[in-house]
Design a protein around this motif. Structure first.
Motif, PDB file in Angstrom:
ATOM      1  N   TRP A 172       0.853  -1.196   0.000  1.00 51.52           N
ATOM      2  CA  TRP A 172       0.000   0.000   0.000  1.00 51.52           C
ATOM      3  C   TRP A 172       0.887   1.244   0.000  1.00 51.52           C
ATOM      4  O   TRP A 172       1.834   1.345   0.777  1.00 51.52           O
ATOM      5  N   PHE A 173       0.592   2.192  -0.898  1.00 51.77           N
ATOM      6  CA  PHE A 173       1.291   3.479  -0.931  1.00 51.77           C
ATOM      7  C   PHE A 173       0.315   4.565  -0.498  1.00 51.77           C
ATOM      8  O   PHE A 173      -0.826   4.604  -0.990  1.00 51.77           O
ATOM      9  N   ASP A 174       0.748   5.441   0.409  1.00 53.76           N
ATOM     10  CA  ASP A 174      -0.115   6.593   0.658  1.00 53.76           C
ATOM     11  C   ASP A 174      -0.070   7.499  -0.574  1.00 53.76           C
ATOM     12  O   ASP A 174       0.903   7.492  -1.333  1.00 53.76           O
ATOM     13  N   MET A 175      -1.106   8.274  -0.794  1.00 51.56           N
ATOM     14  CA  MET A 175      -1.251   8.989  -2.056  1.00 51.56           C
ATOM     15  C   MET A 175      -0.148  10.015  -2.289  1.00 51.56           C
ATOM     16  O   MET A 175       0.302  10.198  -3.421  1.00 51.56           O
ATOM     17  N   ASP A 176       0.313  10.681  -1.239  1.00 47.92           N
ATOM     18  CA  ASP A 176       1.399  11.654  -1.418  1.00 47.92           C
ATOM     19  C   ASP A 176       2.663  10.965  -1.923  1.00 47.92           C
ATOM     20  O   ASP A 176       3.336  11.452  -2.833  1.00 47.92           O
ATOM     21  N   THR A 177       2.966   9.795  -1.325  1.00 52.53           N
ATOM     22  CA  THR A 177       4.145   9.042  -1.766  1.00 52.53           C
ATOM     23  C   THR A 177       3.969   8.553  -3.195  1.00 52.53           C
ATOM     24  O   THR A 177       4.883   8.651  -4.019  1.00 52.53           O
ATOM     25  N   PHE A 178       2.787   8.032  -3.509  1.00 46.03           N
ATOM     26  CA  PHE A 178       2.553   7.487  -4.847  1.00 46.03           C
ATOM     27  C   PHE A 178       2.651   8.573  -5.914  1.00 46.03           C
ATOM     28  O   PHE A 178       3.192   8.348  -6.998  1.00 46.03           O
ATOM     29  N   ARG A 179       2.150   9.765  -5.620  1.00 43.63           N
ATOM     30  CA  ARG A 179       2.261  10.872  -6.574  1.00 43.63           C
ATOM     31  C   ARG A 179       3.744  11.179  -6.848  1.00 43.63           C
ATOM     32  O   ARG A 179       4.144  11.424  -7.991  1.00 43.63           O
ATOM     33  N   LYS A 180       4.564  11.152  -5.808  1.00 46.29           N
ATOM     34  CA  LYS A 180       5.991  11.410  -5.980  1.00 46.29           C
ATOM     35  C   LYS A 180       6.649  10.298  -6.798  1.00 46.29           C
ATOM     36  O   LYS A 180       7.487  10.562  -7.653  1.00 46.29           O
ATOM     37  N   LEU A 181       6.259   9.050  -6.511  1.00 48.79           N
ATOM     38  CA  LEU A 181       6.848   7.925  -7.237  1.00 48.79           C
ATOM     39  C   LEU A 181       6.512   8.000  -8.725  1.00 48.79           C
ATOM     40  O   LEU A 181       7.293   7.568  -9.572  1.00 48.79           O
ATOM     41  N   MET A 182       5.353   8.534  -9.048  1.00 45.56           N
ATOM     42  CA  MET A 182       4.934   8.667 -10.432  1.00 45.56           C
ATOM     43  C   MET A 182       5.519   9.908 -11.092  1.00 45.56           C
ATOM     44  O   MET A 182       5.372  10.108 -12.296  1.00 45.56           O
ATOM     45  N   GLY A 183       6.189  10.755 -10.303  1.00 44.43           N
ATOM     46  CA  GLY A 183       6.802  11.957 -10.859  1.00 44.43           C
ATOM     47  C   GLY A 183       5.806  13.063 -11.134  1.00 44.43           C
ATOM     48  O   GLY A 183       5.998  13.858 -12.063  1.00 44.43           O
ATOM     49  N   ASP A 187       1.830  20.503  -7.421  1.00 42.18           N
ATOM     50  CA  ASP A 187       0.732  21.411  -7.748  1.00 42.18           C
ATOM     51  C   ASP A 187      -0.073  20.952  -8.965  1.00 42.18           C
ATOM     52  O   ASP A 187      -0.944  21.682  -9.439  1.00 42.18           O
ATOM     53  N   ASN A 188       0.190  19.738  -9.487  1.00 41.53           N
ATOM     54  CA  ASN A 188      -0.547  19.202 -10.633  1.00 41.53           C
ATOM     55  C   ASN A 188      -1.564  18.168 -10.190  1.00 41.53           C
ATOM     56  O   ASN A 188      -1.272  17.320  -9.340  1.00 41.53           O
ATOM     57  N   TYR A 189      -2.755  18.216 -10.776  1.00 45.36           N
ATOM     58  CA  TYR A 189      -3.805  17.219 -10.563  1.00 45.36           C
ATOM     59  C   TYR A 189      -4.050  16.984  -9.074  1.00 45.36           C
ATOM     60  O   TYR A 189      -4.021  15.861  -8.581  1.00 45.36           O
ATOM     61  N   VAL A 191      -6.794  17.432  -7.434  1.00 44.64           N
ATOM     62  CA  VAL A 191      -8.082  16.763  -7.227  1.00 44.64           C
ATOM     63  C   VAL A 191      -7.962  15.331  -7.736  1.00 44.64           C
ATOM     64  O   VAL A 191      -7.486  15.099  -8.856  1.00 44.64           O
ATOM     65  N   PHE A 192      -8.409  14.357  -6.919  1.00 45.17           N
ATOM     66  CA  PHE A 192      -8.155  12.956  -7.266  1.00 45.17           C
ATOM     67  C   PHE A 192      -8.761  12.562  -8.604  1.00 45.17           C
ATOM     68  O   PHE A 192      -8.157  11.794  -9.352  1.00 45.17           O
ATOM     69  N   ARG A 193      -9.954  13.053  -8.924  1.00 46.54           N
ATOM     70  CA  ARG A 193     -10.570  12.645 -10.197  1.00 46.54           C
ATOM     71  C   ARG A 193      -9.727  13.093 -11.386  1.00 46.54           C
ATOM     72  O   ARG A 193      -9.662  12.404 -12.409  1.00 46.54           O
ATOM     73  N   ASP A 194      -9.039  14.247 -11.242  1.00 43.96           N
ATOM     74  CA  ASP A 194      -8.139  14.689 -12.313  1.00 43.96           C
ATOM     75  C   ASP A 194      -6.900  13.807 -12.366  1.00 43.96           C
ATOM     76  O   ASP A 194      -6.433  13.419 -13.442  1.00 43.96           O
ATOM     77  N   PHE A 195      -6.352  13.485 -11.183  1.00 41.50           N
ATOM     78  CA  PHE A 195      -5.189  12.601 -11.115  1.00 41.50           C
ATOM     79  C   PHE A 195      -5.524  11.233 -11.706  1.00 41.50           C
ATOM     80  O   PHE A 195      -4.734  10.654 -12.451  1.00 41.50           O
ATOM     81  N   LYS A 196      -6.713  10.737 -11.386  1.00 35.67           N
ATOM     82  CA  LYS A 196      -7.126   9.429 -11.887  1.00 35.67           C
ATOM     83  C   LYS A 196      -7.239   9.442 -13.414  1.00 35.67           C
ATOM     84  O   LYS A 196      -6.757   8.526 -14.098  1.00 35.67           O
ATOM     85  N   ARG A 197      -7.851  10.483 -13.966  1.00 32.19           N
ATOM     86  CA  ARG A 197      -8.075  10.546 -15.411  1.00 32.19           C
ATOM     87  C   ARG A 197      -6.779  10.800 -16.173  1.00 32.19           C
ATOM     88  O   ARG A 197      -6.523  10.173 -17.203  1.00 32.19           O
ATOM     89  N   ARG A 198      -5.950  11.695 -15.675  1.00 32.43           N
ATOM     90  CA  ARG A 198      -4.758  12.117 -16.413  1.00 32.43           C
ATOM     91  C   ARG A 198      -3.528  11.250 -16.151  1.00 32.43           C
ATOM     92  O   ARG A 198      -2.646  11.159 -17.006  1.00 32.43           O
TER      93      ARG A 198
END
Length: 453
Positions: A172-183, A187-189, A191-198
């Motif tokens: 399990w990755f917390d979302m802040d960590t996962f966003r960093k791992l994905m690069g 300040d991008n996406y 809102v989760f629905r934007d992150f999910k779509r993009r």
């Protein structure tokens, strides 16, 4: 910009361009472009065998382009990618699995680079070389598969999932960590629905389309907010494994009649037909052709987009039609089986992770016990210098529980001691099995016992 990693390593293969990349480097949080990611992996693959014996490594631009299957003539883009690797600062957070204690280090991806005509000369910092060499856990990355990815997010997700191959789930990755791992920049996406779509949906689609494994995200919520994510993993079924000799032979000489049928009868473009023949076995393609041709929708003329219908049959593994009653019963069986399988896989995954952690800690402790007095004294002197700040913190925050003579009993300090031993004691590289090897040995023992019974 920084990226968070722990360690890294590569192993060259003569027949398959396959590298073994350490789990923690795969867990990176840098905003590298797709080309920069591919170039970085290719450089490490090329240099690994001589990593510790050469100060500088040499590769031709042509060879580098071949490793990443870059067919363009824009060598300026390669130059910019190299400059990006040179200027990108990465951070190693060596984290104890049991205590969460961190050891922070930073370096650029490559220390220097020089282009002399058609030749690229590059070097790594001494600290980077130590961390790149002889890691204890690996995820295997096939350079041919890497070359297929179309986005940095897709390749980042693949790198972050491949280390868990053989297990039913990633951690399990917390979302802040996962966003960093994905690069993804902070300040991008937001809102989760934007992150999910993009980001999430597109990267999952790429992994499931271009790689040799299938992933499915699972979300954990706190009230209505998504707070954690992990991925269910499985090997791609009924497909040729990408990057293998059989797959390359199939790709080199697909059946002409099959290609023609894909184009003429199923309305695919030549490019789509070629991609299908690259990704799927001929038996699997023919099977899905039969499913489409015998379906009620096709025979009743209700299929408006035959190409789309056929591609969906391939991607989703359509099966021959059944009666409504059979379908209902079969669906119920599948649901019950999936639930039972998921529970069993979860139990096995947790059991394996716990067993490996125990094995690793016991092995490290055993190696430390085997040191002679002189070696142990020297090692502990180095450790106390290395861990001075954490020890001081423990003594301050838990002064009623630990003293200078008992602070080594602290779980946090024990974890830090084991991580330090992994860095300093070369013997551990030989004694410790990777997670992959550990799992295989357990399976072998299990099979042997069942055969004896």
């Amino acid at each position: 910009m920084g990226l968070t990693v722990t360690n890294v390593g590569f192993e060259k293969k003569s027949e398959r361009h396959e590298l073994k990349k350490h789990a923690a480097t795969i867990h990176c949080s840098n905003p590298l472009s797709l080309l920069q990611r591919k170039v970085s992996n290719a450089l490490l693959y090329h240099a690994y065998e001589e990593l510790m014996v050469k100060e500088e490594h040499e590769i031709s631009i042509r060879q580098l382009c071949k490793l990443i299957e870059y067919s363009g003539n824009n060598h300026a883009a390669i130059k910019e990618a190299l400059k990006g690797l040179l200027s990108t600062v990465i951070e190693w957070n060596v984290v104890s699995d049991s205590t969460g204690t961190e050891d922070w280090t930073a370096s650029s991806i490559i220390a220097s680079v020089s282009l002399r005509g058609p030749t690229c000369l590059y070097a790594y910092s001494p600290r980077m070389k130590q961390l790149l060499h002889s890691p204890s856990m690996f995820g295997k990355i096939n350079l041919y598969i890497q070359s297929r990815f179309k986005s940095s997010y897709g390749l980042a997700l693949y790198e972050n999932c491949i280390r868990y191959r053989g297990l039913p789930y990633t951690k399990w990755f917390d979302m802040d960590t996962f966003r960093k791992l994905m690069g993804v920049p902070t300040d991008n996406y937001t809102v989760f629905r934007d992150f999910k779509r993009r980001v999430l949906d597109k990267s999952v689609e790429e992994v499931n389309t271009y790689s040799d494994m299938l992933v499915e995200p699972e979300l954990a919520r706190d009230r209505r907010q998504v707070v954690k994510i992990r991925f269910a993993l499985k090997e791609r079924a009924k497909r040729l494994r990408l990057g293998t000799k059989a797959e390359e032979e199939s790709r080199a000489a697909p059946t002409t009649d099959l290609r023609s049928k894909l184009i003429m009868q199923f309305c695919l473009s030549p490019m789509q037909a070629e991609q299908i023949l690259q990704e799927y076995s001929q038996d699997f393609i023919i099977e899905k052709m039969t499913v489409v041709e015998t379906s009620n929708n096709y025979q009743s003329g209700k299929v408006q987009n035959l190409a789309g219908y056929f591609l969906s049959a391939l991607k989703n593994d359509y099966q021959p039609g059944k009666s409504s009653a059979e379908k209902t019963v079969q669906k119920q069986r599948e649901v019950y089986q999936l639930q039972a399988n998921a529970q069993e896989k979860k139990r096995l995954s947790e059991e394996l992770e716990k067993a490996y952690l125990t094995y690793r800690e016991q092995t490290i402790d055993q190696v430390l016990e085997e040191l002679d007095e002189t070696q142990k004294k020297h090692f502990m002197q180095q450790f106390y210098l290395y861990a001075a700040t954490p020890i001081k913190t423990i003594l301050k925050l838990q002064r009623t529980k630990y003293t200078e003579s008992t602070v080594l009993n602290s779980p946090q300090i024990k974890g830090l001691l084991r991580q330090f031993a992994l860095q300093m004691l070369d013997v551990l590289q030989d004694r410790l099995d990777s997670l992959e090897t550990f799992i295989e040995k357990r399976r072998f023992i299990s099979v042997s016992k069942s055969e004896r019974v």
